[in-house]
Design a protein around this motif. Structure first.
Motif, PDB file in Angstrom:
ATOM      1  N   ALA A   1       0.859  -1.187   0.000  1.00 13.50           N
ATOM      2  CA  ALA A   1       0.000   0.000   0.000  1.00 13.50           C
ATOM      3  C   ALA A   1       0.894   1.236   0.000  1.00 13.50           C
ATOM      4  N   ALA A   2       0.538   2.207  -0.827  1.00 11.72           N
ATOM      5  CA  ALA A   2       1.381   3.389  -0.979  1.00 11.72           C
ATOM      6  C   ALA A   2       1.530   4.158   0.331  1.00 11.72           C
ATOM      7  N   VAL A   3       0.446   4.296   1.087  1.00 14.33           N
ATOM      8  CA  VAL A   3       0.510   5.035   2.353  1.00 14.33           C
ATOM      9  C   VAL A   3       1.425   4.324   3.340  1.00 14.33           C
ATOM     10  N   TRP A   4       1.293   3.005   3.419  1.00 11.86           N
ATOM     11  CA  TRP A   4       2.141   2.218   4.321  1.00 11.86           C
ATOM     12  C   TRP A   4       3.615   2.411   3.978  1.00 11.86           C
ATOM     13  N   ARG A   5       3.955   2.257   2.713  1.00 13.73           N
ATOM     14  CA  ARG A   5       5.353   2.411   2.307  1.00 13.73           C
ATOM     15  C   ARG A   5       5.837   3.831   2.528  1.00 13.73           C
ATOM     16  N   GLY A   6       4.960   4.807   2.308  1.00 12.88           N
ATOM     17  CA  GLY A   6       5.358   6.196   2.530  1.00 12.88           C
ATOM     18  C   GLY A   6       5.690   6.480   3.978  1.00 12.88           C
TER      19      GLY A   6
END
Length: 247
Positions: A106-111
């Motif tokens: 997930a983009a938010v998680w990785r961010g």
């Protein structure tokens, strides 16, 4: 025996700063070196095979200080405990980011965890620079923090030199915009703990009796094993990275 202990401490401290200093510096530059998730995975892959082995040098140095120089351990922790608290916090946050960023797609998680890697890396660099600056300047926490800023910048410079060797050509060219000389930065980082050690009254902080002897003997036995394993890892992963790693 105490002179040999001092030399061993200089070797382990310099080894940590040179080796781990590279991956800390890369973490500091992660948003600039990797513009998207694919690029950031490659940037992290550039030091993924090395960072755990690099941290062993710090663990060994800490054990040597505790066993051979208890007075130094007490003095540093008593006077510079805020810096060591920041250092420990940055170390934990940075390593959590490295291990957790790829666990959820997930983009938010990785961010979030990319931000943790960057923040933890900067905290490590600033804390180590301030610790060494405090010892070099001999002026306590405030003076050392200012004196250590150039050393913190050196971590980023060192990281830029490292990824020019490890990243694919396109990303390596981005790092090439930083006027970095990998060998020079490594030399300066290796010399930093040696110069700082000149300021320490070793006879006043060294252990006495069997504790000193046992610590030095164990360290002498461990050092060749650590060097051999480190050399094997660096030889195995000596080329440029072309794909993401297990992180």
């Amino acid at each position: 025996m105490d002179s040999l202990a001092v030399v061993l401490l200089a070797v382990f401290s310099a080894g940590y700063l040179v080796l781990a200093g590279a991956d800390v510096g890369v973490g500091m530059l992660l948003p600039w070196l990797g513009r998207d998730q694919r690029e950031r995975r490659l940037v992290i892959a550039s030091f993924a095979p090395f960072f755990l082995g690099n941290e062993v040098w710090l663990v060994a140095a800490a054990g040597l200080v505790a066993g051979a120089f208890p007075g130094l351990e007490h003095g540093l922790l008593e006077e510079l405990y805020p810096l060591f608290a920041v250092l420990l916090f940055g170390w934990v946050v940075r390593d959590m980011g490295l291990w957790l960023r790829g666990r959820v797609d997930a983009a938010v998680w990785r961010g979030v965890w990319d931000a943790a890697i960057v923040a933890g890396s900067w905290a490590l660099a600033l804390a180590w620079g301030s610790v060494l600056g405090s010892v070099l300047a001999g002026g306590g926490l405030g003076v050392g923090s200012v004196a250590g800023l150039p050393l913190a910048v050196l971590f980023a410079w060192h990281g830029a030199g490292f990824v020019r060797w490890r990243l694919p050509v396109g990303l390596a060219e981005r790092a090439g915009r930083v006027p970095s000389r990998y060998g020079l930065s490594a030399l300066v980082m290796a010399c930093a703990p040696v110069v700082a050690g000149v300021q320490v009254e070793w006879s006043e902080v060294v252990a006495v009796g069997a504790g000193l002897t046992m610590t030095v003997v164990v360290t002498v036995v461990v050092l060749p094993l650590l060097l051999a394993s480190q050399a094997l890892v660096w030889w195995t992963f000596r080329g440029r990275v072309e794909s993401p790693s297990y992180l």
